[in-house]
Design a protein around this motif. Sequence first.
Motif, PDB file in Angstrom:
ATOM      1  N   TYR A  63       0.908  -1.275   0.045  1.00 57.43           N
ATOM      2  CA  TYR A  63       0.022   0.054   0.004  1.00 57.43           C
ATOM      3  C   TYR A  63       0.903   1.360  -0.067  1.00 57.43           C
ATOM      4  N   PRO A  64       0.302   2.273  -0.445  1.00 58.14           N
ATOM      5  CA  PRO A  64       0.983   3.522  -0.358  1.00 58.14           C
ATOM      6  C   PRO A  64       1.530   4.221   0.876  1.00 58.14           C
ATOM      7  N   SER A  65       2.716   4.642   0.829  1.00 52.30           N
ATOM      8  CA  SER A  65       3.485   5.474   2.082  1.00 52.30           C
ATOM      9  C   SER A  65       3.027   6.703   2.174  1.00 52.30           C
ATOM     10  N   THR A  66       2.327   7.382   1.357  1.00 53.88           N
ATOM     11  CA  THR A  66       1.862   9.027   1.328  1.00 53.88           C
ATOM     12  C   THR A  66       0.429   8.926   1.838  1.00 53.88           C
ATOM     13  N   GLY A  67       0.119  10.280   2.228  1.00 49.12           N
ATOM     14  CA  GLY A  67      -1.224  10.552   2.518  1.00 49.12           C
ATOM     15  C   GLY A  67      -1.725  10.369   3.909  1.00 49.12           C
TER      16      GLY A  67
ATOM     17  N   THR B  79      -1.953   8.013   5.950  1.00 46.87           N
ATOM     18  CA  THR B  79      -2.978   6.862   6.032  1.00 46.87           C
ATOM     19  C   THR B  79      -2.755   6.188   7.522  1.00 46.87           C
ATOM     20  N   PRO B  80      -3.792   5.749   8.217  1.00 46.28           N
ATOM     21  CA  PRO B  80      -3.393   4.950   9.485  1.00 46.28           C
ATOM     22  C   PRO B  80      -2.397   3.803   8.987  1.00 46.28           C
ATOM     23  N   ARG B  81      -2.517   3.233   7.911  1.00 44.49           N
ATOM     24  CA  ARG B  81      -1.603   2.311   7.633  1.00 44.49           C
ATOM     25  C   ARG B  81      -0.288   2.389   7.499  1.00 44.49           C
ATOM     26  N   ALA B  82       0.077   3.493   6.843  1.00 42.49           N
ATOM     27  CA  ALA B  82       1.399   4.010   6.682  1.00 42.49           C
ATOM     28  C   ALA B  82       1.968   4.447   7.987  1.00 42.49           C
ATOM     29  N   LEU B  83       1.180   5.264   8.674  1.00 37.76           N
ATOM     30  CA  LEU B  83       1.582   5.789  10.012  1.00 37.76           C
ATOM     31  C   LEU B  83       1.861   4.922  10.975  1.00 37.76           C
ATOM     32  N   ALA B  84       1.136   3.668  11.003  1.00 33.98           N
ATOM     33  CA  ALA B  84       1.564   2.628  11.794  1.00 33.98           C
ATOM     34  C   ALA B  84       2.658   2.074  11.682  1.00 33.98           C
ATOM     35  N   THR B  85       3.059   1.890  10.318  1.00 34.03           N
ATOM     36  CA  THR B  85       4.284   1.297  10.074  1.00 34.03           C
ATOM     37  C   THR B  85       5.353   1.984  10.380  1.00 34.03           C
ATOM     38  N   GLU B  86       5.208   3.182  10.692  1.00 36.90           N
ATOM     39  CA  GLU B  86       6.146   4.124  11.157  1.00 36.90           C
ATOM     40  C   GLU B  86       6.466   4.091  12.723  1.00 36.90           C
TER      41      GLU B  86
END
Length: 339
Positions: A40-44, A46-53
């Motif tokens: 999935y995208p790392s931009t925007g 999004t909860p998924r991207a922020l959770a990985t960080e």
Amino acid sequence: MKQVRLFSLFLGVAFVASVMFGFAGQVAAQEFTLQLAGAYPSTGETPRALATEKIKELIETKSNGKIKVQIFLDNQLGGDREILEGCQLGDIAMVSQTTAPQVGFIPELAIFDIPMLYENLDVARKALSGPFRAKLEEWYDKAGLKLLLFEPIYYRETTTSRPINTVADFAGLKIRTMENEYHMAFWKALGANPTPLSFAELYVALQQGTVDAQENPYEIIWSSKFYEVQKFLINTHHIAFILSININKGIYEGMPAEYKAIINESMKEAADYLFDLAKAKNDAMLTSLKGTGMTIVDPDPALQAELKKAAAETEKLIRKNVGDAVVEELLKSAEEAKK
């Protein structure tokens, strides 16, 4: 795929090379570098991207830098199928993805394609963190994976070019779906015409009227600007969108007990962060979608009953493919979570 495998092989070598010991009379703590891949995208934001960080931050901080996490989103290491295969092989340490692409590897996960399963995400979370969690862990274990996180974060909702107030309004509706027999069975039971289509082609298909409707979480409706080509958003809440994070079983079992504890603790904190963040983002995105002029429809009890009736057809198909016992356990956990 060849390019991905070569890069994954390099990462696997880097993982082995990163297990180091100090000398000069003292043995330093082992160091690990773990890849965390997602399609999935790392931009925007999004909860998924922020959770990985957040996972990277928690693991690295709690281990004092002895465990490093490298994040690869945006299909950098391949699509969902490729990264899951890479994780099974140990070329990629961890993967973050929804359950849908995992059904080919873990057939029992098809149960999460039963529509209208959870009345809200709080109930879903309670059900999936209770006794049923042990069953999930067992399935992933058989696939060579250690389940670290399993969080319901969104619902799939429906957008259309025409109003949907009764089940009769679904008649003949051309709705884009994934090429998923269970999803398609649900829409057929409602009288709609499910039409598999590449996501990359969806916006134009909606714009040109090739299809009349689509179904996705608010996050995707918003980020893909479907509000520009769809007038109505129906809060069908028909399928819970679940994010799972897994680590290669061999890599996990080869780590010291204190490192396993750090990873487990970090994932628990990240799960709480993800669930709360997704809930807040969902509310904000719904408000934003209303602001674009979309008409928001909440199904009345009569339409809700029809959605559940259609869901029963999908349930029959899943029972046939994975067995009654698995489905019964899931339904029992969902019912218990309501109490």
